[in-house]
Enzyme design. Structure first.
Site, PDB file in Angstrom:
ATOM      1  N   ASP A  62      23.442 -14.461  15.574  1.00 38.06           N
ATOM      2  CA  ASP A  62      22.746 -14.009  14.367  1.00 38.06           C
ATOM      3  C   ASP A  62      21.300 -14.432  13.935  1.00 38.06           C
ATOM      4  O   ASP A  62      21.337 -15.551  13.976  1.00 38.06           O
ATOM      5  CB  ASP A  62      23.741 -13.867  13.232  1.00 38.06           C
ATOM      6  CG  ASP A  62      23.520 -12.676  12.332  1.00 38.06           C
ATOM      7  OD1 ASP A  62      22.308 -12.574  11.669  1.00 38.06           O
ATOM      8  OD2 ASP A  62      24.360 -12.229  11.914  1.00 38.06           O
TER       9      ASP A  62
ATOM     10  N   ASP B 272      22.776  -4.075   9.268  1.00 45.45           N
ATOM     11  CA  ASP B 272      24.242  -4.016   9.100  1.00 45.45           C
ATOM     12  C   ASP B 272      24.854  -2.704   8.586  1.00 45.45           C
ATOM     13  O   ASP B 272      24.277  -1.965   7.598  1.00 45.45           O
ATOM     14  CB  ASP B 272      24.777  -5.048   8.063  1.00 45.45           C
ATOM     15  CG  ASP B 272      24.830  -6.613   8.645  1.00 45.45           C
ATOM     16  OD1 ASP B 272      24.178  -6.687   9.913  1.00 45.45           O
ATOM     17  OD2 ASP B 272      25.214  -7.295   7.848  1.00 45.45           O
TER      18      ASP B 272
ATOM     19  N   GLU C 219      19.824  -9.264  16.265  1.00 47.46           N
ATOM     20  CA  GLU C 219      18.485  -9.854  15.532  1.00 47.46           C
ATOM     21  C   GLU C 219      18.025  -8.679  14.730  1.00 47.46           C
ATOM     22  O   GLU C 219      16.822  -8.940  14.148  1.00 47.46           O
ATOM     23  CB  GLU C 219      17.604  -9.909  16.667  1.00 47.46           C
ATOM     24  CG  GLU C 219      16.179 -10.294  16.397  1.00 47.46           C
ATOM     25  CD  GLU C 219      15.336  -9.078  16.017  1.00 47.46           C
ATOM     26  OE1 GLU C 219      14.118  -9.271  15.790  1.00 47.46           O
ATOM     27  OE2 GLU C 219      15.753  -7.977  16.169  1.00 47.46           O
ATOM     28  N   TRP C 220      18.885  -7.679  14.101  1.00 49.41           N
ATOM     29  CA  TRP C 220      18.745  -6.971  12.965  1.00 49.41           C
ATOM     30  C   TRP C 220      17.419  -6.186  13.108  1.00 49.41           C
ATOM     31  O   TRP C 220      16.645  -5.586  12.150  1.00 49.41           O
ATOM     32  CB  TRP C 220      18.368  -7.910  11.627  1.00 49.41           C
ATOM     33  CG  TRP C 220      19.361  -8.662  11.283  1.00 49.41           C
ATOM     34  CD1 TRP C 220      20.563  -8.929  11.892  1.00 49.41           C
ATOM     35  CD2 TRP C 220      19.449  -9.448  10.186  1.00 49.41           C
ATOM     36  NE1 TRP C 220      21.330  -9.847  11.290  1.00 49.41           N
ATOM     37  CE2 TRP C 220      20.710 -10.034   9.930  1.00 49.41           C
ATOM     38  CE3 TRP C 220      18.685  -9.453   8.960  1.00 49.41           C
ATOM     39  CZ2 TRP C 220      21.103 -11.060   8.905  1.00 49.41           C
ATOM     40  CZ3 TRP C 220      19.260 -10.653   7.945  1.00 49.41           C
ATOM     41  CH2 TRP C 220      20.310 -11.137   7.917  1.00 49.41           C
TER      42      TRP C 220
END
Ligand SMILES: *[C@@H]1O[C@H](CO)[C@@H](O)[C@H](O)[C@H]1NC(C)=O
Ligand SMILES: *[C@@H]1O[C@H](CO)[C@@H](O)[C@H](O)[C@H]1NC(C)=O
Ligand SMILES: *[C@@H]1O[C@H](CO)[C@@H](O)[C@H](O)[C@H]1NC(C)=O
Ligand SMILES: *[C@@H]1O[C@H](CO)[C@@H](O)[C@H](O)[C@H]1NC(C)=O
Ligand SMILES: *[C@@H]1O[C@H](CO)[C@@H](O)[C@H](O)[C@H]1NC(C)=O
Ligand SMILES: *[C@@H]1O[C@H](CO)[C@@H](O)[C@H](O)[C@H]1NC(C)=O
Length: 402
Positions: A147, A207, A184-185
């Site tokens: 993350d 998310d 990695e968003w």
């Protein structure tokens, strides 16, 4: 000249096979506690879920990974700089838990952060990549969710490449592979560099939250990315499933599952499996939906049509399967509508076609030219497989956003 070199580099980078990717021909399926429990979980709860996955029909349809999320770690590294579990939550240790999974025919995943701290204040793996990769191998871990947790001190690709190399080194020469999830968003386009960094999947969304606005906004955010998730590269990860959360109406859960399955997303459940009702459990265990996700061709559906007006807003997404063609007819609106799939225009198919409803598990026979799905409910889909017919050409009718 420079232009040609650049084009070559881009083309080459985009389609090289992931180094860790061999052996992961279909997206992973499993369970992770985060969406239901955040970090309030311990080894008892994890083993309870492992038992349910192994013995109550989930493993039989392909759900196999039991993954930990943030919150399993002790707040400090050990004296020899290793990660270790919170001993109140995991008194038996992590290797013991991995062994428990393997004894039950399951696989085991773990979480770490690409920075110095996780979002929960635990040690991250930055500059300990080799040590931590070795620890994961020693514990017999099968999956790593790595993350970013908003780490901004190093370029993302560099951070992920380091762990990718470390995993490769730690598993080299051993009968062991670790599925590498780049979480990695989506801030630095990980779908472009994920395979080169050794990734097997990469997050293509923020998310997920268990309610419709989050589901629909993630679907929309995948429109331009579908070509990047495929078996030769690795998988787009629009985050985990929110099936089994009561506040999401059934039809919206069907839509969510259909899209994640057909986009070849990892199918990682996140609800409290001790409390899933029969109707949702039957949906989760639907083998026909899963077979689209696990199709050996490994290609995502793409958006081929959309219409937005005051009376009806809908999309059509389609894509080839090993033994047919998948289509999602998606009603974005709040009134039931009918949607017509034109085989030639939306699938580049002609001839006589049989339509299989993957959700209702029924066959509708004898269509040429088109098929009309009637009464698709609010926010609902008809998710179908076309069998038979001929491919008119090898191109796909994806809308072009480039
Ligand atoms: C895990 O949590 C449950 C419920 O809070 C508790 O009953 C159990 O003793 C805990 N188990 C461990 C190993 O901490
Ligand atoms: C992995 O192995 C290579 C070759 O032995 C070495 O150069 C490298 O430093 C090792 N570690 C990492 C994290 O790449
Ligand atoms: C490699 O690991 C797999 C899965 O754990 C096991 O089934 C297989 O027997 C192992 N092969 C060797 C040569 O040890
Ligand atoms: C949709 O509704 C809005 C507000 O009622 C109106 O201004 C607009 O003209 C309508 N658009 C179409 C395509 O009918
Ligand atoms: C389907 O399309 C192909 C290629 O255009 C054509 O050769 C064939 O005759 C068509 N078949 C039917 C049944 O329309
Ligand atoms: C669907 O196909 C039938 C013939 O099979 C044709 O009569 C009809 O006009 C088509 N409908 C649409 C909406 O294209």
């Amino acid at each position: 000249m420079i232009t040609w070199i650049l084009i070559f580099i881009i083309a080459f980078t985009r389609f090289t096979t992931s180094q860790n990717g061999l052996g992961y021909k279909t997206p992973p399926m499993g369970w992770n506690p985060y969406n239901a429990f955040i970090n309030a979980y311990n080894e008892t709860l994890i083993k309870q879920h492992a038992d349910i996955i192994a013995n109550q029909g989930y493993l039989a349809v392909g759900y196999r990974y039991i993954n930990l999320d943030d919150g399993w770690q002790a707040s400090e590294r050990t004296k020899d700089n290793k990660l270790s579990p919170d001993s109140l939550k995991f008194p038996s240790g992590i290797k013991d838990l991995a062994d428990y999974m393997h004894k039950n025919g399951l696989l085991f995943g773990i979480f770490s952060d690409a920075g110095t701290q996780t979002c929960g204040g635990h040690p991250g793996s930055l500059d300990y990549e080799d040590t931590d990769a070795q620890t994961f191998v020693d514990w017999d871990v099968d999956y790593l969710k790595y993350d970013i947790c908003d780490e901004q001190r190093r370029p993302e690709q560099e951070l992920y490449q380091k762990m990718g190399n470390a995993l490769k080194n730690a598993t080299a020469g051993k009968n062991k592979t670790i599925f590498y999830n780049i979480c990695e968003w989506r801030t630095s386009n990980p779908w472009l560099w994920g395979p080169d960094a050794g990734g097997n999947s990469w997050r293509t969304s923020l998310d997920i939250i268990p309610f419709w606005p989050s589901i629909i906004s993630i679907i929309d955010s995948q429109v331009r990315l579908t070509e990047y998730g495929e078996s030769r590269r690795g998988w787009n990860d629009p985050d985990m499933l929110v099936l089994g959360f009561d506040r999401i109406p059934y039809e919206e859960q069907v839509t969510h599952y259909a899209f994640w399955a057909a986009m070849k997303a990892p199918l990682i459940l996140g609800c409290d499996l001790r409390k899933v009702d029969d109707k949702i459990k039957a949906l989760i265990l639907n083998k026909d939906i899963i077979s689209v996700n696990q199709d050996p061709l490994g290609l995502s559906v793409c958006q081929v049509y959309y219409r937005t007006d005051n009376k009806s807003s809908f999309d059509i997404w389609t894509g080839p399967l090993n033994d047919g063609y998948a289509a999602i007819l998606f009603n974005r609106g709040i009134e039931p509508i009918s949607i017509t799939l034109d085989f030639k225009e939306h699938c580049h198919l002609n001839g006589s076609i049989e339509v299989y409803d993957l959700v209702k598990q029924q066959t509708y026979r004898g269509y040429t030219n088109n098929y009309t799905a009637v009464d698709i409910p609010e926010h609902g889909v008809e998710f179908i497989k076309l069998i038979g017919g001929n491919r008119i050409d090898d191109n796909r009718p994806c809308l072009n956003y480039s």
